[in-house]
Design a protein around this motif. Structure first.
Motif, PDB file in Angstrom:
ATOM      1  N   GLU A   7       0.839  -1.198   0.000  1.00  0.00           N
ATOM      2  CA  GLU A   7       0.000   0.000   0.000  1.00  0.00           C
ATOM      3  C   GLU A   7       0.872   1.246   0.000  1.00  0.00           C
ATOM      4  OE1 GLU A   7      -3.340   0.451   2.549  1.00  0.00           O
ATOM      5  OE2 GLU A   7      -3.654  -1.701   2.734  1.00  0.00           O
ATOM      6  N   THR A   8       0.571   2.157  -0.910  1.00  0.00           N
ATOM      7  CA  THR A   8       1.246   3.447  -0.945  1.00  0.00           C
ATOM      8  C   THR A   8       0.178   4.526  -1.003  1.00  0.00           C
ATOM      9  OG1 THR A   8       1.363   3.740  -3.349  1.00  0.00           O
ATOM     10  CG2 THR A   8       3.039   2.328  -2.337  1.00  0.00           C
ATOM     11  N   LYS A   9       0.620   5.757  -1.092  1.00  0.00           N
ATOM     12  CA  LYS A   9      -0.326   6.876  -1.165  1.00  0.00           C
ATOM     13  C   LYS A   9      -1.120   6.838  -2.470  1.00  0.00           C
ATOM     14  CE  LYS A   9      -0.331  11.887  -0.320  1.00  0.00           C
ATOM     15  NZ  LYS A   9       0.545  13.062  -0.086  1.00  0.00           N
ATOM     16  N   GLY A  27      20.409  13.386 -15.520  1.00  0.00           N
ATOM     17  CA  GLY A  27      19.808  13.398 -16.854  1.00  0.00           C
ATOM     18  C   GLY A  27      18.821  12.285 -17.106  1.00  0.00           C
ATOM     19  N   ALA A  28      18.322  11.641 -16.054  1.00  0.00           N
ATOM     20  CA  ALA A  28      17.325  10.587 -16.243  1.00  0.00           C
ATOM     21  C   ALA A  28      16.005  11.206 -16.688  1.00  0.00           C
ATOM     22  CB  ALA A  28      17.126   9.813 -14.948  1.00  0.00           C
ATOM     23  N   PRO A  29      15.323  10.623 -17.672  1.00  0.00           N
ATOM     24  CA  PRO A  29      14.026  11.164 -18.101  1.00  0.00           C
ATOM     25  C   PRO A  29      13.026  11.170 -16.950  1.00  0.00           C
ATOM     26  CG  PRO A  29      14.846   9.537 -19.675  1.00  0.00           C
ATOM     27  CD  PRO A  29      15.735   9.456 -18.471  1.00  0.00           C
ATOM     28  N   LEU A  30      12.187  12.173 -16.902  1.00  0.00           N
ATOM     29  CA  LEU A  30      11.210  12.294 -15.833  1.00  0.00           C
ATOM     30  C   LEU A  30      10.303  11.064 -15.773  1.00  0.00           C
ATOM     31  CD1 LEU A  30       9.806  13.963 -13.628  1.00  0.00           C
ATOM     32  CD2 LEU A  30       8.414  15.013 -15.423  1.00  0.00           C
ATOM     33  N   ALA A  31       9.871  10.576 -16.935  1.00  0.00           N
ATOM     34  CA  ALA A  31       8.974   9.421 -16.964  1.00  0.00           C
ATOM     35  C   ALA A  31       9.631   8.199 -16.336  1.00  0.00           C
ATOM     36  CB  ALA A  31       8.550   9.118 -18.396  1.00  0.00           C
ATOM     37  N   ALA A  32      10.920   8.027 -16.568  1.00  0.00           N
ATOM     38  CA  ALA A  32      11.637   6.880 -15.995  1.00  0.00           C
ATOM     39  C   ALA A  32      11.718   7.007 -14.477  1.00  0.00           C
ATOM     40  CB  ALA A  32      13.032   6.790 -16.594  1.00  0.00           C
ATOM     41  N   ALA A  33      11.998   8.219 -13.982  1.00  0.00           N
ATOM     42  CA  ALA A  33      12.072   8.425 -12.534  1.00  0.00           C
ATOM     43  C   ALA A  33      10.711   8.201 -11.880  1.00  0.00           C
ATOM     44  CB  ALA A  33      12.576   9.838 -12.242  1.00  0.00           C
ATOM     45  N   MET A  34       9.645   8.622 -12.555  1.00  0.00           N
ATOM     46  CA  MET A  34       8.302   8.474 -12.001  1.00  0.00           C
ATOM     47  C   MET A  34       7.879   7.016 -11.897  1.00  0.00           C
ATOM     48  SD  MET A  34       6.220  11.636 -13.794  1.00  0.00           S
ATOM     49  CE  MET A  34       4.635  11.008 -13.216  1.00  0.00           C
ATOM     50  N   LYS A  35       8.428   6.151 -12.740  1.00  0.00           N
ATOM     51  CA  LYS A  35       8.095   4.728 -12.649  1.00  0.00           C
ATOM     52  C   LYS A  35       8.571   4.136 -11.328  1.00  0.00           C
ATOM     53  CE  LYS A  35       7.729   3.391 -17.510  1.00  0.00           C
ATOM     54  NZ  LYS A  35       8.252   2.496 -18.584  1.00  0.00           N
ATOM     55  N   LEU A  77       6.690   6.479  -8.278  1.00  0.00           N
ATOM     56  CA  LEU A  77       5.239   6.212  -8.276  1.00  0.00           C
ATOM     57  C   LEU A  77       4.417   7.488  -8.151  1.00  0.00           C
ATOM     58  CD1 LEU A  77       5.071   2.997  -6.038  1.00  0.00           C
ATOM     59  CD2 LEU A  77       5.215   3.156  -8.519  1.00  0.00           C
ATOM     60  N   HIS A  78       4.970   8.599  -8.612  1.00  0.00           N
ATOM     61  CA  HIS A  78       4.174   9.817  -8.698  1.00  0.00           C
ATOM     62  C   HIS A  78       3.108   9.642  -9.779  1.00  0.00           C
ATOM     63  CE1 HIS A  78       7.300  12.032  -6.414  1.00  0.00           C
ATOM     64  NE2 HIS A  78       6.328  12.872  -6.163  1.00  0.00           N
ATOM     65  N   ARG A  79       1.879  10.024  -9.462  1.00  0.00           N
ATOM     66  CA  ARG A  79       0.829   9.987 -10.478  1.00  0.00           C
ATOM     67  C   ARG A  79       0.804  11.274 -11.293  1.00  0.00           C
ATOM     68  NH1 ARG A  79      -4.575   7.787  -7.531  1.00  0.00           N
ATOM     69  NH2 ARG A  79      -4.046   9.485  -6.120  1.00  0.00           N
ATOM     70  N   SER A  80       1.239  12.357 -10.667  1.00  0.00           N
ATOM     71  CA  SER A  80       1.192  13.656 -11.328  1.00  0.00           C
ATOM     72  C   SER A  80       2.573  14.042 -11.845  1.00  0.00           C
ATOM     73  CB  SER A  80       0.684  14.725 -10.358  1.00  0.00           C
ATOM     74  OG  SER A  80       0.883  16.023 -10.873  1.00  0.00           O
ATOM     75  N   ALA A  81       2.683  14.200 -13.153  1.00  0.00           N
ATOM     76  CA  ALA A  81       3.947  14.649 -13.731  1.00  0.00           C
ATOM     77  C   ALA A  81       4.270  16.078 -13.281  1.00  0.00           C
ATOM     78  CB  ALA A  81       3.879  14.574 -15.251  1.00  0.00           C
ATOM     79  N   ILE A  82       3.223  16.870 -13.053  1.00  0.00           N
ATOM     80  CA  ILE A  82       3.443  18.255 -12.620  1.00  0.00           C
ATOM     81  C   ILE A  82       4.115  18.276 -11.253  1.00  0.00           C
ATOM     82  CG2 ILE A  82       2.279  20.390 -11.935  1.00  0.00           C
ATOM     83  CD1 ILE A  82       0.135  19.776 -14.008  1.00  0.00           C
ATOM     84  N   GLN A  83       3.660  17.406 -10.345  1.00  0.00           N
ATOM     85  CA  GLN A  83       4.256  17.366  -9.013  1.00  0.00           C
ATOM     86  C   GLN A  83       5.693  16.872  -9.063  1.00  0.00           C
ATOM     87  OE1 GLN A  83       2.283  14.754  -6.268  1.00  0.00           O
ATOM     88  NE2 GLN A  83       3.122  15.779  -4.476  1.00  0.00           N
ATOM     89  N   ALA A  84       5.932  15.815  -9.819  1.00  0.00           N
ATOM     90  CA  ALA A  84       7.291  15.281  -9.925  1.00  0.00           C
ATOM     91  C   ALA A  84       8.219  16.271 -10.620  1.00  0.00           C
ATOM     92  CB  ALA A  84       7.264  13.958 -10.680  1.00  0.00           C
ATOM     93  N   GLN A  85       7.680  17.022 -11.576  1.00  0.00           N
ATOM     94  CA  GLN A  85       8.485  17.975 -12.333  1.00  0.00           C
ATOM     95  C   GLN A  85       9.056  19.064 -11.443  1.00  0.00           C
ATOM     96  OE1 GLN A  85       9.394  18.042 -15.626  1.00  0.00           O
ATOM     97  NE2 GLN A  85      10.600  19.857 -15.095  1.00  0.00           N
TER      98      GLN A  85
END
Length: 346
Positions: free
Chosen positions: A218-220, A309-317, A320-328
């Motif tokens: 379980e996560t957020k 230089g890791a792509p944002l999408a790769a880091a989000m995987k 587990l951020h659902r929002s790219a805006i928040q992770a950005q």
């Protein structure tokens, strides 16, 4: 005007309401349940202080609008019923000060109030256009600069300083494994680390690939049905395996309290244990104990990913951020001169 009552055939029986509430409780993370309990206590006390009445279901729009208006203004120099109610809440320990609460705090309390309506299959007054407009105006009026959950991100450089303070004692092995897993698996939250069990660590590929898998029940942003499995490799995997082998852990909590005599106990860590452990490691590393908070592991992972230089999408995987805006936001916090994109021409 109050929301229209539901037709009799759509209303839930008492037994149905209890079953629905139980379902919400089983399917909701423990941290969210605790937030709901605090918010329900706050909302109930606020209405009693302002209107002298208990909550009703569904709540009327007039009460919901007053709640929004009272929580989007600084009450310090505004004598009146709103200030009196706020002072009563302060006396009860439910409110800290008279200044305007952060918009995020108001949003969370309203979200909790709406969740209570959903549990009872009732329409929420906050869906009314007037309430939506008032919330939008209030959020804009009370806007304030974003404050990070940690004074500093725990990037690779700071992490190395913390790891250097971990010796080969039982406590050192545990803390090294916690820091490595917390950072290396995508920047885990405190509860995600303390809730891990030995059964959540897959070691089938460790011998052949030096890779282990971390299952988060379980996560957020995820639940048991879609529990993610995240890879952990290299030094981080070795640190976790070293901890497991040192204690011969074959079941039960992965990370455990250490007694004063240096013996690992059988129970799981307390929810606040990661903060205590981090403060201890910061002190040993010669840094102030408030130099960073556990959220710094999460912020540090994304910050380091941006620096590397890791792509944002790769880091989000992994994060587990659902929002790219928040992770950005973490990528945006990287100093412009350190941005890898500035070195495209060498």
């Amino acid at each position: 005007m109050p929301p229209l009552p539901l037709p009799s055939y759509a209303a839930l029986s008492v037994a149905d309401e209890e079953a629905l509430a139980a379902l919400y409780k089983r399917g909701t993370p423990a941290n969210t349940l605790r937030a709901w309990e605090r918010d329900l206590a706050y909302i109930s006390a606020w209405k009693a202080a302002v209107f002298g009445q208990a909550l009703v279901w569904p709540e009327i729009e007039r009460v919901a609008l007053r709640f929004v208006l009272d929580h989007t203004v600084d009450l310090t120099d505004k004598p009146g019923s709103a200030q009196d109610a706020a002072q009563e809440l302060i006396a009860l320990g439910l409110r800290i000060k008279l200044t305007c609460p952060a918009p995020a705090t108001l949003d969370r309390r309203i979200a909790s109030w709406r969740a209570f309506h959903r549990m009872k299959n009732l329409a929420s007054p906050f869906e009314a256009p007037l309430l939506k407009q008032a919330r939008a105006k209030g959020r804009k009026a009370a806007a304030r600069p974003r404050v990070s959950k940690s004074p500093r991100p725990i990037d690779r450089e700071m992490l190395e300083k913390l790891l250097a303070s971990c010796d080969d004692t039982t406590r050192g092995l545990r803390d090294r494994a916690i820091l490595m897993l917390g950072f290396g698996s995508g920047g885990r939250r405190r509860s995600e680390i303390t809730n891990l069990y030995r059964e959540d660590i897959g070691t089938e590929e460790y011998a052949s690939k030096g890779l282990i898998w971390v299952r988060l029940l379980e996560t957020k942003t995820t639940g048991k049905v879609d529990a993610p499995r995240l890879p952990l490799k290299g030094r981080a995997a070795r640190a976790v395996i070293g901890w497991i082998e040192a204690l011969a852990i074959d079941s039960g909590p992965l990370f455990r309290p250490i007694s004063q005599s240096g013996r690992a106990l059988s129970r799981k860590l307390a929810p606040d244990a990661i903060r205590v452990i981090l403060r201890h490691r910061l002190k040993l590393a010669g840094l102030p104990e408030d130099y960073a908070t556990p959220h710094g592991l999460r912020a540090g992972f994304l910050t380091q990913a941006a620096l590397d230089g890791a792509p944002l999408a790769a880091a989000m995987k992994l994060s587990l951020h659902r929002s790219a805006i928040q992770a950005q936001r973490y990528y945006a916090d990287v100093e412009i001169e350190d941005n890898p994109a500035t070195d495209l021409l060498g």
